[in-house]
Scaffold this motif. Sequence first.
Motif, PDB file in Angstrom:
ATOM      1  N   UNK A 125       0.886  -1.196   0.014  1.00  0.00           N
ATOM      2  CA  UNK A 125       0.097   0.003  -0.012  1.00  0.00           C
ATOM      3  C   UNK A 125       1.032   1.056   0.036  1.00  0.00           C
ATOM      4  N   UNK A 126       2.024   1.085   0.829  1.00  0.00           N
ATOM      5  CA  UNK A 126       2.658   2.530   0.774  1.00  0.00           C
ATOM      6  C   UNK A 126       3.190   2.872  -0.702  1.00  0.00           C
ATOM      7  N   UNK A 127       3.860   2.054  -1.578  1.00  0.00           N
ATOM      8  CA  UNK A 127       4.191   2.344  -2.889  1.00  0.00           C
ATOM      9  C   UNK A 127       2.877   2.613  -3.849  1.00  0.00           C
ATOM     10  N   UNK A 128       1.944   2.022  -3.323  1.00  0.00           N
ATOM     11  CA  UNK A 128       0.634   2.296  -4.260  1.00  0.00           C
ATOM     12  C   UNK A 128       0.127   3.614  -4.124  1.00  0.00           C
ATOM     13  N   UNK A 129       0.385   3.914  -2.946  1.00  0.00           N
ATOM     14  CA  UNK A 129      -0.263   5.474  -2.455  1.00  0.00           C
ATOM     15  C   UNK A 129       0.715   6.396  -3.285  1.00  0.00           C
ATOM     16  N   UNK A 130       1.992   6.144  -2.989  1.00  0.00           N
ATOM     17  CA  UNK A 130       3.023   7.000  -3.660  1.00  0.00           C
ATOM     18  C   UNK A 130       2.962   6.870  -5.244  1.00  0.00           C
ATOM     19  N   UNK A 131       2.324   6.054  -5.882  1.00  0.00           N
ATOM     20  CA  UNK A 131       2.033   5.991  -7.218  1.00  0.00           C
ATOM     21  C   UNK A 131       0.664   6.689  -7.562  1.00  0.00           C
ATOM     22  N   UNK A 132      -0.203   6.618  -6.653  1.00  0.00           N
ATOM     23  CA  UNK A 132      -1.445   7.503  -6.835  1.00  0.00           C
ATOM     24  C   UNK A 132      -1.373   8.709  -6.693  1.00  0.00           C
ATOM     25  N   UNK A 133      -0.400   9.460  -5.717  1.00  0.00           N
ATOM     26  CA  UNK A 133      -0.098  10.552  -5.597  1.00  0.00           C
ATOM     27  C   UNK A 133       0.642  11.271  -6.622  1.00  0.00           C
ATOM     28  N   UNK A 134       1.552  10.507  -7.216  1.00  0.00           N
ATOM     29  CA  UNK A 134       2.237  10.939  -8.503  1.00  0.00           C
ATOM     30  C   UNK A 134       1.438  11.006  -9.729  1.00  0.00           C
ATOM     31  N   UNK A 135       0.518  10.398  -9.881  1.00  0.00           N
ATOM     32  CA  UNK A 135      -0.399  10.146 -11.063  1.00  0.00           C
ATOM     33  C   UNK A 135      -1.404  11.529 -10.979  1.00  0.00           C
ATOM     34  N   UNK A 136      -1.699  11.771  -9.705  1.00  0.00           N
ATOM     35  CA  UNK A 136      -2.710  12.736  -9.531  1.00  0.00           C
ATOM     36  C   UNK A 136      -2.189  14.089  -9.791  1.00  0.00           C
ATOM     37  N   UNK A 137      -0.976  14.056  -9.111  1.00  0.00           N
ATOM     38  CA  UNK A 137      -0.115  15.216  -9.495  1.00  0.00           C
ATOM     39  C   UNK A 137       0.320  15.779 -10.830  1.00  0.00           C
ATOM     40  N   UNK A 138       0.703  14.606 -11.567  1.00  0.00           N
ATOM     41  CA  UNK A 138       1.271  14.591 -12.951  1.00  0.00           C
ATOM     42  C   UNK A 138       0.307  15.048 -13.931  1.00  0.00           C
ATOM     43  N   UNK A 139      -0.976  14.265 -13.788  1.00  0.00           N
ATOM     44  CA  UNK A 139      -2.154  14.505 -14.721  1.00  0.00           C
ATOM     45  C   UNK A 139      -2.935  15.788 -14.332  1.00  0.00           C
ATOM     46  N   UNK A 140      -2.686  16.310 -13.140  1.00  0.00           N
ATOM     47  CA  UNK A 140      -3.873  17.256 -12.661  1.00  0.00           C
ATOM     48  C   UNK A 140      -5.082  16.959 -12.495  1.00  0.00           C
ATOM     49  N   UNK A 141      -5.164  15.713 -11.796  1.00  0.00           N
ATOM     50  CA  UNK A 141      -6.371  15.216 -11.312  1.00  0.00           C
ATOM     51  C   UNK A 141      -7.042  15.743 -10.041  1.00  0.00           C
ATOM     52  N   UNK A 142      -7.568  16.951 -10.348  1.00  0.00           N
ATOM     53  CA  UNK A 142      -8.163  17.765  -9.133  1.00  0.00           C
ATOM     54  C   UNK A 142      -9.325  17.201  -8.634  1.00  0.00           C
TER      55      UNK A 142
END
Length: 248
Positions: free
Chosen positions: A124-141
Amino acid sequence: MRSDSTPAPQEAPRWQARNSAAFWAATGRARGHRVIRRRSYLAVAGDERAGLRILIQEPGLGPEEVAEITGLVREAAGPVDAEDPFSATDLDHLGLRSWRMPVMLRLPGAVGEPAADVARVRDSGDLWAAERAVITAFGLTRFEPHRPGELFPLALLDEPGVDVFVARIDGVVAGACVSVVHDGYGSHYWVATPSAFRSRGVGRAVMLGSLGPLAHLPVTLTASQLGRPLYESLGFTATTPSTWWASR
């Protein structure tokens, strides 16, 4: 199609359609959202943040099928995203923003080693980090403030054929992507590098790390204008345009 056969470029849209449907169906199941399967499209109806995702599966939908999609869009609880890899169905009456991106194909072949540390996500730790990276990079407000597991539920890691990868710089997750294998084809989604880590080879690294296990397979993806040069340098070739629509 068998993975040892050579796909023709004109087949790429159909296999991209099938693979994206497999990915979004897996995502919908993992989120507990409604997955709607029809002959010519697949839809995932989520909540007010995830919204509605529509994936057209055949070139040229009939009036009844378009009417069904129109009804789903009107009933959507949140944002709407739709894609047609064949660019053969007109959904402009929905009043959504539209644009085109190329479906790209990479034939089986050797893959180089990534310059950064790339790992398949296991917890889960790496998964949530991946999730944050995607949200930030794609501007998924729509997914802000961040709720761990909303974009990438932990159950997604148990879905057959779905893998999430992260790339690290100095021990910090600097990029991420998702790869999916379905019916002898691979594909990539959410290839993300937040702005703080761009121009440092992170995108290339995470692509190489995730392509390694797929080297024996043909791989498709849909490329943005910014991403296309990277994918071409990795052996992908543009085939046909895919049409996308989004409410915002």
